[in-house]
Design an enzyme around this catalytic site. Structure first.
Site, short mmCIF file in Angstrom:
data_model
loop_
_atom_site.label_atom_id
_atom_site.label_comp_id
_atom_site.label_asym_id
_atom_site.label_seq_id
_atom_site.Cartn_x
_atom_site.Cartn_y
_atom_site.Cartn_z
N ASP A 26 0.85 -1.17 0.00
CA ASP A 26 0.00 0.00 0.00
C ASP A 26 0.90 1.24 0.00
OD1 ASP A 26 -2.52 1.36 0.21
OD2 ASP A 26 -2.04 1.76 2.30
N ASP A 28 -0.36 5.13 0.75
CA ASP A 28 -0.70 6.09 1.80
C ASP A 28 -0.61 5.44 3.17
OD1 ASP A 28 -1.56 8.49 0.24
OD2 ASP A 28 -3.02 7.09 -0.56
N ASP A 225 -1.30 -0.63 6.11
CA ASP A 225 -1.51 0.02 7.41
C ASP A 225 -2.95 -0.04 7.85
OD1 ASP A 225 -2.24 1.92 5.31
OD2 ASP A 225 -2.49 3.38 6.94
#
Length: 343
Positions: A26, A28, A225
């Site tokens: 990922d 961001d 995250d």
């Protein structure tokens, strides 16, 4: 390796960059926040790639094109080709192309990432509900997306045009904090129309399929995250995952995670790719041990005894909380235990 989801984080005697052939990363909250690289990200990614691990960047953010994302990553210091960037715009464009005629018009509520992905699939982006679209697609358009764009979507959907969304993440991390994501914008259109979109992005299968088709990964490791997109997406795709604590997920959320949101591994940041992972041992009776810590689940709270690295204490607490079960784990007070770890 196969997916490992259970009652404790898994251990690994090998570095993760050696145990898996491809990292599905990922962006961001993992590689960058607000456009700036997260601490240790660039160095860790460079080392993992130099050691033979392929890096692929998988993002639910449909605003930017793969070329733009690759240029940004290269500017940050990790040289990246556009072919190594997979976006939810690409996943939703494939989904639409499988359901509408070739060359069909698609009303775009979002940014250039959607338009480029649609053209790649032979579809024609249009801007108005009066352009006779065969589909409506909605993706993150940034903070400047005009309110009138939502109205165009509503007009078309009210006429029976099928609606698609790149993703439904309610929030997106930025340099100044957490901001509304595409999911919040989707809710605006849902409330106004009563309709439900077909969604392509993480954690749903279309995104995982797009990623595997484009990367050819055989032993992938999802790195993210967010529990409800990255980790659940890995669960749905039956592959292993690494949660890094540089984005939206905190220790309390991790301890309360239901089975589909439990990562295989947990680490502070992307340096976790370059190390093995310590084993969590023990059971509910004797407590769960990792490093110098022992964690148990009492009637009302999680208890933590010992000393050592904070992450080891968190891993031990995961064993205690996850063994206690989903809803019960959510009710257990973890505040005092987490305070000992400064997490």
């Amino acid at each position: 390796m196969s997916r490992s989801v259970g009652t404790r984080p898994a251990g690994s005697g090998r570095t993760l960059s050696e145990a898996y052939d491809t990292a599905l990363l990922d962006l961001d909250g993992v590689v960058y926040a607000g456009g700036s690289a997260i601490a240790h990200a660039v160095e860790s990614l460079t080392a993992a790639r130099d050691g033979g691990m392929r890096l692929a960047y998988v993002t639910n953010n449909a605003l930017r094109t793969p070329d733009t994302v690759a240029a940004h990553l290269t500017e940050l210091g990790t040289a990246t080709d556009a072919a190594d960037v997979i976006t939810s715009a690409q996943a939703v464009a494939r989904l639409i192309a499988e359901q509408v005629p070739s060359g069909a018009r698609v009303l775009v509520i979002g940014g250039d990432g959607l338009r480029v992905a649609l053209r790649e699939r032979g579809l024609e982006p249009v801007e108005s509900a009066d352009d006779d679209p065969a589909a409506v697609v909605q993706g993150f358009g940034g903070p400047e997306l005009p309110w009138g764009r939502f109205a165009e979507a509503c007009y078309a959907i009210a006429r029976g045009v099928p609606w698609y969304a790149s993703n439904t993440d309610l929030t997106i991390p930025g340099a100044r904090g957490i901001a509304p994501g595409n999911g919040a914008a989707v809710e605006v259109v849902r409330i106004a129309t009563g309709a439900e979109p077909q969604v392509a992005g993480k954690p749903l299968p279309p995104m995982h399929r797009e990623t595997i088709l484009r990367t050819g990964a055989r032993r992938p490791l999802v790195v993210g995250d967010r529990l409800d997109t990255d980790i659940e997406g890995a669960f749905n795709g039956e592959v292993d995952s690494l949660l890094v604590l540089t984005g939206v997920t905190d220790g309390a959320q991790l301890l309360a995670a239901p089975p589909q949101h439990r990562p295989t591994y947990v680490d502070a940041d992307l340096r976790g790719l370059l190390t093995g992972q310590p084993e969590v041992t023990g059971d509910a009776g004797a407590g769960f041990r990792c490093g110098g810590w022992t964690a148990t689940a009492g009637a009302e709270r999680l208890e933590l005894e010992g000393d050592g690295a904070a992450l080891d204490g968190l891993r031990a607490l995961c064993g205690a909380a996850w063994t206690a079960g989903g809803e019960e784990a959510c009710r257990l007070d973890a505040g005092k235990a987490l305070a000992r770890l400064a997490l």
